[in-house]
Enzyme design. Structure first.
Site, PDB file in Angstrom:
ATOM      1  N   ASP B  22       0.725  -1.205  -0.016  1.00 54.92           N
ATOM      2  CA  ASP B  22      -0.023  -0.042  -0.015  1.00 54.92           C
ATOM      3  C   ASP B  22       0.753   1.390   0.100  1.00 54.92           C
ATOM      4  O   ASP B  22       0.377   2.526   0.153  1.00 54.92           O
ATOM      5  CB  ASP B  22      -0.912  -0.045   1.253  1.00 54.92           C
ATOM      6  CG  ASP B  22      -2.499   0.258   0.680  1.00 54.92           C
ATOM      7  OD1 ASP B  22      -2.395   0.265  -0.494  1.00 54.92           O
ATOM      8  OD2 ASP B  22      -3.310   0.744   1.774  1.00 54.92           O
ATOM      9  N   GLY B  24       2.389   2.300  -2.572  1.00 53.32           N
ATOM     10  CA  GLY B  24       1.816   2.873  -3.877  1.00 53.32           C
ATOM     11  C   GLY B  24       2.986   2.312  -5.068  1.00 53.32           C
ATOM     12  O   GLY B  24       3.006   3.159  -6.137  1.00 53.32           O
ATOM     13  N   SER B  26       2.371  -0.284  -7.424  1.00 54.12           N
ATOM     14  CA  SER B  26       1.563  -0.269  -8.711  1.00 54.12           C
ATOM     15  C   SER B  26       1.036   1.019  -9.235  1.00 54.12           C
ATOM     16  O   SER B  26       1.177   1.389 -10.660  1.00 54.12           O
ATOM     17  CB  SER B  26       0.612  -1.283  -8.598  1.00 54.12           C
ATOM     18  OG  SER B  26       1.073  -2.648  -7.953  1.00 54.12           O
ATOM     19  N   ASP B  95       7.182  -5.573 -11.183  1.00 59.11           N
ATOM     20  CA  ASP B  95       6.208  -5.168 -10.152  1.00 59.11           C
ATOM     21  C   ASP B  95       6.062  -6.212  -8.921  1.00 59.11           C
ATOM     22  O   ASP B  95       5.822  -7.273  -9.465  1.00 59.11           O
ATOM     23  CB  ASP B  95       4.893  -4.585 -10.305  1.00 59.11           C
ATOM     24  CG  ASP B  95       4.004  -4.205  -9.205  1.00 59.11           C
ATOM     25  OD1 ASP B  95       4.547  -3.663  -8.317  1.00 59.11           O
ATOM     26  OD2 ASP B  95       2.751  -4.453  -9.126  1.00 59.11           O
ATOM     27  N   GLY B  98       3.702  -6.115  -2.103  1.00 59.49           N
ATOM     28  CA  GLY B  98       4.465  -5.679  -0.806  1.00 59.49           C
ATOM     29  C   GLY B  98       3.885  -6.291   0.308  1.00 59.49           C
ATOM     30  O   GLY B  98       4.214  -6.371   1.429  1.00 59.49           O
ATOM     31  N   HIS B  99       2.758  -7.263   0.030  1.00 60.38           N
ATOM     32  CA  HIS B  99       2.372  -7.877   1.335  1.00 60.38           C
ATOM     33  C   HIS B  99       3.225  -8.786   1.650  1.00 60.38           C
ATOM     34  O   HIS B  99       3.770  -9.744   0.858  1.00 60.38           O
ATOM     35  CB  HIS B  99       0.814  -8.502   0.969  1.00 60.38           C
ATOM     36  CG  HIS B  99      -0.287  -8.606   1.991  1.00 60.38           C
ATOM     37  ND1 HIS B  99       0.028  -9.876   2.657  1.00 60.38           N
ATOM     38  CD2 HIS B  99      -1.164  -8.019   2.422  1.00 60.38           C
ATOM     39  CE1 HIS B  99      -1.018  -9.744   3.731  1.00 60.38           C
ATOM     40  NE2 HIS B  99      -1.487  -8.482   3.542  1.00 60.38           N
ATOM     41  N   GLY B 463      41.573 -27.307  25.325  1.00 63.42           N
ATOM     42  CA  GLY B 463      41.486 -27.067  26.953  1.00 63.42           C
ATOM     43  C   GLY B 463      40.465 -28.164  27.342  1.00 63.42           C
ATOM     44  O   GLY B 463      40.041 -28.320  28.560  1.00 63.42           O
ATOM     45  N   SER B 467      45.791 -33.388  25.595  1.00 69.87           N
ATOM     46  CA  SER B 467      47.383 -33.596  25.806  1.00 69.87           C
ATOM     47  C   SER B 467      47.568 -34.180  27.293  1.00 69.87           C
ATOM     48  O   SER B 467      48.158 -35.117  27.372  1.00 69.87           O
ATOM     49  CB  SER B 467      48.226 -32.238  25.775  1.00 69.87           C
ATOM     50  OG  SER B 467      47.935 -31.811  24.194  1.00 69.87           O
ATOM     51  N   SER B 534      41.459 -31.586  15.870  1.00 65.83           N
ATOM     52  CA  SER B 534      40.993 -32.254  14.715  1.00 65.83           C
ATOM     53  C   SER B 534      39.536 -31.979  14.588  1.00 65.83           C
ATOM     54  O   SER B 534      38.630 -32.696  14.840  1.00 65.83           O
ATOM     55  CB  SER B 534      41.285 -33.719  14.497  1.00 65.83           C
ATOM     56  OG  SER B 534      41.009 -34.465  15.878  1.00 65.83           O
TER      57      SER B 534
END
Lengths: 265, 636
Positions: B22, B24, B26, B95, B98-99, B463, B467, B534
């Site tokens: 709406d 505008g 179109s 065109d 927009g809805h 962490g 290791s 990994s």
């Protein structure tokens, strides 16, 4: 102009190859009009001189005699595989449709019968967006419901050249490789490529057909354009829509929309 | 339509008109056609009559809103196209509705365009779909956008209001990296600033809508990018075997050496085929359809991507995608979809939703699903290898759609950040290798050692305790009289892998070498423990393949990111967070946890001793040969 036509052609070729790679069985509607002939030409380009699927004519036996003569000559010259599908009579149509629309609906019914019998998954048709405003809203790959009808309220998204090629059994997809062409593009291309057309498009005695349909519902326009160049010049200045000579477009505000939602091309 | 002509100056340009319902769109197009004298005879009268029948003043949008249902509801349902021309060049106007409900139709229209007009209502200002449409234009790769602030008549043609709206939309566009080429105050209904400057807004001295349109540039296919031809089909209609496709980028010539991805097969172009041209072409460039014959008959199929050897696409079975979701059912982690990328198709699983993006505020949000019309960044994994490019590098092979059943449910752009090219792992480079048969068997070595050789592969975040546990397990097994050795970053990166850094490709190669070295240790009868993050599942699977059957044991040393970051024994997380370390797993590079690890050791619930016990028990259980012979058998 050359670059423009090359771009239009490239897109159509891409679409035709996608349809052939993804949809089986596939058929191409051939109305023998100028758009149909350009489409046939593009198919031969796409498949390196071959047309690897049948051509289908939805025949109401109401075409002008020149059209049938042209058809028979091209089928022989180009060695085409043509299937002629006879359409059911006008009495069998929805009687609430206005008369010319009802007459045009015969092709819808002919197509429906063909689909039911031969189980086509893809039907190629030569419609263009600029012909008519409901056609402007079409998708390149346009799925149809079980009864062949078009659900324009809920069309699939279509972008990045990824087309709808997955459909439930019993339904089919309409493929529209000419959707992005305009009337004048078709004439420029027909001229450049030397594609044959039915002579009825060229003016005789001040009249020519701008759009070819059945003889009972299509009328010639006033024109002196007797060559393709003259047709192009005429179209550059005309303010009359292409389908002005098609009776069914003008019977009611929504007559063409009704035809198309029920499955018309 | 009327006689739309191509002769005359200028290359055709496709523009899309988008914006909130709406505002505008179109109406703008209808009026633009009228002002440029582009309506066919009778259309003005027809629309006027239809408007009056519905008791409205002249409704310009009816020119485009062809469907009865659209006229009745006065909204645009589907995208449409219309042709017109200015003195500069011909245009195709698309065109777009927009809805919110018809977003898929807006996308279908906008994806065809080279430039966009974004319509914003002067009274209402920037609304939900104004932002969403702008965001989608950006996602679709559209970079040429002009804004029109419509319905200026409703705000008394006031400069102040225009500047407010201009400010609002500029701020949003700027935040998504779009700079509008113009922002034009207009009244579509009254034709102000469309084809002619409006005397009602003399305070405005910028371009009209038509001048703004003529300022856009046509977009041509990228001939300067590396060659990409997605194979559409392979034809054998006659004695030629023709590979058909379209050049999406770059150029191809006869005699070029080309590679097919992902198969990696290489061949030379023998000819380019074209029907109906007087002589066969020797070169084709971006945008052109081609038919290719090869000097030898290598296997090619639809979906392959043709490139030159030195600039091939990336191979990967996992990538990041920014998706717009169109499905009725939400997207969720673990869901499977059919992927279409160029002409290739493959099954993909949604491995993760990194975050969704609120197109209104542009905020990233955590989510476990994506709703219809939402935008999200996700990780997709395929079962087969895909050839693809990052969208930024090559759009045509860097975007995809997802299919669910019969429906197209998403479109997305590809990012490969953090994911390595998997091409060079694909196979041995030398084909003249023959295995030499060894006289000693694994059984023989096992009997002497009292245990089998094997790879015990630790994986987990930095962490997590890899290791620490590896060293303690090594010590315990050694004390038990076993042949054991730890491969870790310290001893491997010092020598074997000192040529490798930490880029994704180098990480992949690092792990590949560790996998191969570990397999050799295991074959020599040693229990080898590897302690590497990994992070990629594919890499670990390759290490498993390198080892003997049943000789690979994946141990997931499990601790979540939060725990690891708290521990941060080497201070690496802190540096990664500060941006001092790039591509740090868990922070700026992905970690893919194992799906079927042989053993999972959760170091959040087990202390070091309990963890070591678990692993040692597992190893003794699986690898020790029970009935150790006390004497070598005699009398054979």
């Amino acid at each position: 102009m050359t670059a423009h036509l090359d771009a239009l052609e490239a897109r159509s070729v891409y679409i035709l190859r996608e349809a052939f790679a993804r949809l089986e069985p596939l058929g191409m509607l051939w109305s023998i009009g100028k758009d149909s002939n350009a489409l046939l030409w593009l198919a031969r380009k796409a498949f390196f001189g071959h047309v690897p699927f049948p051509l289908i004519q939805l025949d109401t036996e109401m075409e002008l005699p020149e059209v049938y003569a042209f058809r028979d000559r091209l089928v022989a010259d180009w060695d085409l595989s043509l299937k002629v599908e006879l359409c059911p009579p006008e009495e069998a149509m929805d009687q609430t449709l206005p008369p010319a629309t009802r007459s045009a609906a015969r092709k819808t019914e002919g197509l429906r019968a063909l689909l039911a019998r031969d189980g086509y998954q893809g039907i190629i048709a030569g419609i263009r967006r600029d012909e008519q405003s409901t056609r402007a809203k079409e998708r390149v790959f346009s799925p149809r419901r079980l009864d062949g009808s078009w659900d324009f309220r809920d069309q699939p998204p279509e972008f990045w050249d990824q087309y709808k090629t997955e459909v439930p059994d019993g339904t089919h997809v309409r493929i529209h490789p000419l959707l992005h062409w305009t009337e004048i593009d078709i004439w420029h291309y027909t001229k450049r490529e030397g594609i044959p057309v039915v002579p009825l498009y060229f003016a005789r005695n001040g009249k020519r057909y701008r759009s070819l349909g059945e003889k009972n519902i299509t009328f010639p326009i006033d024109s002196d354009a007797a060559t393709i160049d003259e047709i192009i010049r005429e179209l550059e200045v005309t303010r009359t829509p292409e389908r002005a000579g098609r009776a069914m477009d003008h019977e009611a505000e929504d007559s063409f929309e009704r035809l198309r939602t029920s499955g018309y091309m | 339509m009327t006689g739309y002509s191509h002769t005359g100056p200028g290359q055709q340009l496709q523009i899309v008109v988008v914006g909130h319902v709406d505002h505008g769109k179109s109406t703008l197009i209808g009026r633009l056609l009228y002002d440029t004298d582009s309506l066919p005879d009778g259309k003005y009268e027809e629309v006027k009559a239809v408007s009056e029948k519905r008791g409205m003043p002249m409704e310009w949008s009816f020119v485009l809103d062809a469907f009865q249902a659209e006229r009745d509801q006065a909204i645009t349902i589907d995208t449409t196209q219309i042709w017109f021309r200015t003195a500069a060049r011909p245009y195709v106007i698309i065109d777009a509705p927009g809805h919110r409900e018809f977003l898929k139709n807006m996308i279908s229209g906008a994806a065809l365009a080279e430039a966009a007009l974004l319509v914003v209502d002067a009274e209402e200002g920037v609304r939900e779909q104004s932002r969403r449409h702008a965001y989608l234009l950006h996602l679709l790769g559209l970079r040429q956008v002009a804004v029109v602030v419509n319905k200026m008549d409703r705000v008394g043609y006031a400069a102040e209001r225009f500047h407010e709206v201009k400010q609002e939309i500029s701020a949003y566009l700027d935040s998504i990296g779009l700079t509008p080429t113009a922002i034009v105050p207009i009244s579509a209904r009254h034709g102000d600033n469309l084809a002619r400057p409006s005397y009602k807004m003399s305070w405005y001295d910028g371009p009209t809508v038509l001048t703004a349109l003529d300022g856009f540039h046509p977009i041509s296919a990228p001939s300067d990018l590396p060659l990409r031809i997605p194979v559409q089909d392979v034809y054998k209609f006659d004695d030629r075997r023709i590979i058909a496709g379209r050049v999406e980028s770059g150029q191809i010539s006869v005699d070029d050496q080309i590679v097919f991805s992902p198969s990696n097969r290489i061949a030379t172009v023998k000819s380019l085929e074209a029907w109906g041209s007087p002589q066969p072409p020797i070169r084709a460039r971006a945008g052109q359809p081609v038919g290719i014959t090869l000097d030898e008959q290598v296997f090619v199929e639809r979906g392959d991507i043709i490139s030159h050897v030195s600039s091939a696409p990336v191979l990967s079975n996992v990538f990041r995608a920014t998706l717009f979701w169109l499905g009725h059912a939400p997207l969720a982690v673990g869901n499977r979809y059919r992927l279409k990328l160029a002409t290739d198709e493959a099954w993909v699983t949604v491995e993760a939703i990194e975050h969704t993006i609120d197109t209104q505020t542009l905020a990233d949000e955590d989510a476990d699903h994506v709703d219809r019309n939402g935008v999200a960044e996700v990780i997709l994994r395929s079962t087969e290898m895909l050839s693809l490019d990052a969208y930024r590098a090559n759009p045509a092979t860097g975007r995809c759609v997802l299919i669910d059943g019969y429906e197209t449910v998403a479109g997305g752009t590809v990012s490969l950040e953090g994911y390595p090219d998997q091409r060079r792992q694909k196979g041995p480079k030398s084909e003249n290798l023959t295995a030499v048969e060894h006289l000693l068997t694994a059984d023989g070595r096992g009997r002497r050692n009292g245990h089998r050789g094997a790879v015990v592969w630790f994986t987990g975040l930095s962490g997590a305790g890899k290791s620490t546990l590896a060293m303690q397990v090594e010590q315990r097994l050694f004390a038990l009289g076993m042949q054991v050795y730890v491969l870790d970053g310290d001893n491997v990166r010092r020598g074997l892998n000192r040529d490798l850094g930490f880029a994704p490709e180098d990480r992949v190669e690092n792990i590949r070498r560790v996998g191969e070295a570990a397999a050799l240790f295991a074959d020599a009868g040693v229990i080898v423990i590897t302690a590497f993050i990994s992070p990629y599942r594919g890499d670990r699977d390759k290490a498993r393949e390198a080892a003997a059957e049943d000789g690979f044991h994946e141990v997931y040393i499990k601790a979540d990111l939060e725990t690891c970051e708290q521990r941060d024994p080497k201070g690496l997380y802190r540096k990664a967070r500060a941006g001092e370390i790039k591509e740090f797993t868990g922070i700026s590079a992905p970690y893919e946890p194992p799906e079927t690890a042989e053993l999972v050791v959760d170091t959040m619930t087990h202390d070091v001793e309990a963890s070591v016990d678990l692993i040692v028990d597992y190893i003794r259980d699986r690898l020790v040969i029970r009935n150790r012979p006390t004497a070598v058998a005699t009398g054979r």
